[in-house]
Design a protein around this motif. Sequence first.
Motif, short mmCIF file in Angstrom:
data_model
loop_
_atom_site.label_atom_id
_atom_site.label_comp_id
_atom_site.label_asym_id
_atom_site.label_seq_id
_atom_site.Cartn_x
_atom_site.Cartn_y
_atom_site.Cartn_z
N UNK A 586 48.79 78.12 -12.07
CA UNK A 586 48.08 79.37 -11.84
C UNK A 586 47.03 79.09 -10.77
N UNK A 587 46.79 80.05 -9.92
CA UNK A 587 45.74 79.90 -8.90
C UNK A 587 44.74 81.02 -9.09
N UNK A 588 43.49 80.65 -9.34
CA UNK A 588 42.43 81.63 -9.57
C UNK A 588 41.23 81.28 -8.70
N UNK A 589 40.86 82.23 -7.84
CA UNK A 589 39.72 82.05 -6.94
C UNK A 589 39.83 80.74 -6.15
N UNK A 590 41.04 80.45 -5.70
CA UNK A 590 41.26 79.28 -4.86
C UNK A 590 41.39 77.97 -5.60
N UNK A 591 41.28 77.99 -6.92
CA UNK A 591 41.46 76.79 -7.74
C UNK A 591 42.85 76.79 -8.35
N UNK A 617 56.74 79.03 -8.19
CA UNK A 617 57.47 80.14 -7.57
C UNK A 617 56.60 81.39 -7.43
N UNK A 618 55.41 81.38 -8.02
CA UNK A 618 54.59 82.60 -8.04
C UNK A 618 53.16 82.39 -7.57
N UNK A 619 52.46 81.48 -8.21
CA UNK A 619 51.00 81.44 -8.11
C UNK A 619 50.49 81.24 -6.69
N UNK A 620 51.28 80.64 -5.82
CA UNK A 620 50.81 80.33 -4.47
C UNK A 620 51.23 81.38 -3.43
N UNK A 621 51.90 82.43 -3.88
CA UNK A 621 52.53 83.36 -2.94
C UNK A 621 51.92 84.75 -3.02
N UNK A 622 51.83 85.39 -1.86
CA UNK A 622 51.26 86.74 -1.81
C UNK A 622 52.21 87.77 -2.41
N UNK A 623 53.51 87.48 -2.43
CA UNK A 623 54.48 88.43 -2.98
C UNK A 623 54.99 87.98 -4.35
N UNK A 624 54.10 87.45 -5.15
CA UNK A 624 54.46 86.94 -6.46
C UNK A 624 54.95 88.06 -7.37
N UNK A 625 55.88 87.73 -8.27
CA UNK A 625 56.37 88.69 -9.25
C UNK A 625 55.66 88.50 -10.59
#
Length: 637
Positions: A586-591, A617-625
């Motif tokens: 998971x990526x939250x506020x750049x962490x 497959x999700x947390x790092x991408x702007x088009x995450x599902x």
Amino acid sequence: MFTVFLRASVRVPRLTLVPALMHVPGGNPLPSRSSARLAALTVAAVCSAASTVVIAAPAHADSVRIHDIQGTTRTSPYAGQQVTDVTGIVTGVRTYGSSRGFWIQDPKPDADPATSEGVFVFTSSTPKVAVGDAVTVSGTVSEFVPGGTSSGNQALTEIVRPTVTVVSSGNAVPAATVVNAWSVPTAYAPAGDPAANNSINGLTLRPGKYALDYYESLEGMNVQVSDVRVVGATDPFTELWVTVKPWENRNRRGGTVYGSYDSQNTGRLQIQSLGKVADFPTANVGDKLTGATAGPLDYNQFGGYTLVANQLGTLQSAGLERETTQKQKNGELAVATYNVENLDPADATFEEHASAIVNNLQSPDIVSLEEIQDNNGAKNDGTVSADQTVQKLIDAIVAAGGPRYDWRAIDPANNTDGGEPGGNIRQVFLFNPERVSFTDRAGGDATTAAGVTEVRGKAALTVSPGRIDPANAAFTNSRKPLAGEFSFRGRTVFVIANHFNSKGGDQALTSQYQPVARSSETQRHQQAALVNAFVKDILDTQKNADVIALGDINDFEFSDTAEILEGDGELWSAIKSLPRSERYSYVYQGNSQVLDQILVSPSIRRGCDFEYDSVHINSEFNDQISDHDPQVLRFKP
């Protein structure tokens, strides 16, 4: 477009402070999922309806400078007072949302690095100034707390109810202060004053020692970052996160890993824009903003210190690709956990989720799904069944070339398990009947507790599927763990699907209270203890039982929650088998951080014959599902 602007600039009560006033610590929800972030807007609207403005007796101060207003602490010495003819050059204008206004900066700074030379002028309506205007401003100095005082956030010094005079136009904007790896201190924040509930508001700023003090000393000023790497992808609210410290806890995919409570990663900075939404870069983690990104330094509810850019660097893609895990061998059992983020039949992401399960996760034998909503999603009409939601996903998996999964779940009682009101989220087991079988034992429902019994010398569940201690107060307004008994090649495997209490209510890393309070931990600790006790019952009955507890634990692998869940060796979080730089879901506020975990019993760990994969497959991408990355464990029972 309106939603984007509202997210970036929503305002809640303005509180004008006199030096003797201090905020009391509280807990505005810190979103751990996108749905919680949207809910914060509703919270803000409720708070604003009950606002109280406290103003000190007017004390006129003629010709004060901006650095006088900002002072050497986080709270202005002029809070609550009228100031007249404050001079400055306009460096940025915000014309949208509920926080309309402009920033001014004094082109003649003082010699004190602790005093900012910039300040925000809140106009509420569209400002009638332009960048480069030299202005004088008269008004009231106010300390505005984004999110309200109960959030624990720091206050933003402003001039409100202003009278503005444009003296001249076309002036040079004060040169931007460069923020880089050398200017931002390594230490994150000072310890708060115990006499003020650990608030740092009254402490003299030490910008050469603490990162939060450094950013505060630049509040409202024109700042610049250059050639920075993206560590938080562009989100639906037109914002992203960068780091000015390229090697600070970097991982191989370009993110910045949050590995302990002392590893806040001081180089992170949120970027928003004063320009058109369409012009904002659509970035993934690892991309770069090359050249200069510059604008006023703001402080907001959804990320703390934020560079609100009127000049954006050029996006340089790093070409980040979604990961694919290995296919399990014939003798291996593949077990996965995947938070599908409030999935209901009206969503448009079924094909994408199916493709992820089939292609990126390689069709695991057992999949624990979190956040499966009922058949009509957030419609709050008493519906609790999710058979249509699950069947639509199963059909999409078949269409994507995967197996026809079977499934087991227990419908919750209406509106008792938290999450989006009316959505009735729950955990669901998918399993491939060609590879694994489910042991059904009748009697499990929303309120019946599963237990452990002995059958022919081995552990067995009293109900399967079943819920763990659903009436316990630890699971009030939270998801109840789902336990199931599976069989793979004649070997019984117990699987417990979890979705622990969210981090809502925890104070932000940039809170005025240091160290920050993590009030949501209390319930997670109780939940972890109950799950551990259930696993212990299984292992006390059958020492070599294969037990897996997995799901959205909503806490870090180094947290007390994980330690309680692991107990005295009953479980072990298998994500710790990965290098530290690879531990995140998971990526939250750049962490980049861990929320999703798969924990295993000693019989699985001891053999060391397992493989763990956090499949990004999700947390790092702007088009995450979904905002979570799935986790996969492969082992030989």
